[in-house]
Enzyme design. Structure first.
Site, short mmCIF file in Angstrom:
data_model
loop_
_atom_site.label_atom_id
_atom_site.label_comp_id
_atom_site.label_asym_id
_atom_site.label_seq_id
_atom_site.Cartn_x
_atom_site.Cartn_y
_atom_site.Cartn_z
N SER A 154 1.25 -1.66 0.01
CA SER A 154 0.18 0.24 -0.18
C SER A 154 1.00 1.56 -0.04
O SER A 154 2.02 1.16 0.53
CB SER A 154 -0.39 -0.29 0.99
OG SER A 154 -1.52 1.36 1.66
N TYR A 209 -1.54 -0.64 10.48
CA TYR A 209 -1.19 -0.86 8.74
C TYR A 209 -0.25 -0.31 7.40
O TYR A 209 0.52 -1.08 7.31
CB TYR A 209 -2.93 -0.05 8.70
CG TYR A 209 -3.26 -0.63 6.72
CD1 TYR A 209 -3.44 -2.35 6.28
CD2 TYR A 209 -2.81 0.41 6.01
CE1 TYR A 209 -4.04 -2.02 4.88
CE2 TYR A 209 -3.06 -0.47 4.37
CZ TYR A 209 -3.40 -1.47 3.85
OH TYR A 209 -3.84 -0.93 2.66
#
Length: 254
Positions: free
Chosen positions: A144, A157
């Site tokens: 990501s 995350y």
């Protein structure tokens, strides 16, 4: 045309029943791959079978929770009992809890790390010999842009994705001699169930679009197309890379 095909390639795709994972399954199917899907809900996999009745002989499934050691063991045992080699591993499964850094509990921290990072690491280690047996093995890690810089929420995350990017680079170098290529894809906001919780906030969506030169959210198929390319013989000299699929977000410095 063999350079641009996945015909007869054996691929394991984790988190393959929703969002980006589902798009990758559909892309790989269209390109001729034989696919083992790992996810928690078998009903979601049945929907894939119903949508692709002609491809049932190329679709297999393990119901497992990859945040847990027993789930990872179940999956790798199934792969090893079913195939003699593995050509492609797509580490896609992931989760997020959006909070300010100080608000995370130890349990939440642990869950995100086990799901996003530990699963990818342990599956890669457990299946190394099967990827090596391919003679042309390939790992695609779904990372990501959150692993490349600051995001508004979701520190943990982002930490897992940054670590995944480092794992990608290290394994690419360490396993090059085993003819295993390792790359990562770093999406920005993509229209998936995981992103819906923030995209439904119109003010936040406008903030996202303002920072995205292409002025739109990405589609799962746009991530899947890159995953397919990185798994193809056409990308045989590409390894150790983290490629953003982000509509220009990372390049936008002003």
């Amino acid at each position: 045309m063999e350079l641009w095909s996945l015909k007869n390639k054996k691929a394991l795709i984790t988190g393959g029943t929703k969002g980006i994972g589902l798009a990758i399954v559909e892309e790989f199917l269209a390109l001729g791959a034989e696919i083992h899907v790992a996810a928690r809900n078998e009903n979601d996999f049945q929907k894939i079978l119903e949508k692709n009745p002609g491809d049932r002989s190329r679709l297999f499934f393990t119901a497992c929770d990859l945040s847990k050691a027993e789930g990872r063991l179940k999956l790798t045992d199934n792969i090893k009992s079913h195939w003699q080699k593995l050509d492609i591993l797509v580490n896609n499964v992931g989760t997020n809890i959006r909070k300010k850094a100080i608000e995370y509990s130890a349990e939440e921290f642990d869950k995100i790390f086990r799901t996003n990072l530990i699963s990818a690491f342990e599956l890669s280690m457990s299946l190394h010999d099967y990827l090596k047996a391919s003679g042309d093995g390939c790992i695609v890690n779904i990372s990501s842009v959150a692993g490349l810089g600051h995001m508004k929420t979701g520190l943990v995350y982002g930490m897992t994705k940054a670590a995944m990017n480092q794992m990608t680079a290290n394994l690419a170098v360490e396993w090059a001699g085993d003819n295993i290529r390792v790359n990562a894809i770093a999406p920005w906001y993509i229209q998936t169930p995981l992103a819906e919780q923030v995209l439904k906030n119109k003010d936040y969506l406008q903030e996202i679009l303002a920072r995205t030169p292409m002025k739109r959210v990405g589609k799962p198929s746009e991530v899947a197309a890159l995953a397919a390319f990185l798994a193809m013989p056409a990308s045989s000299y590409i390894t150790g890379q983290c490629i953003a699929v982000d509509g220009g977000f990372i390049a936008n410095r002003f």
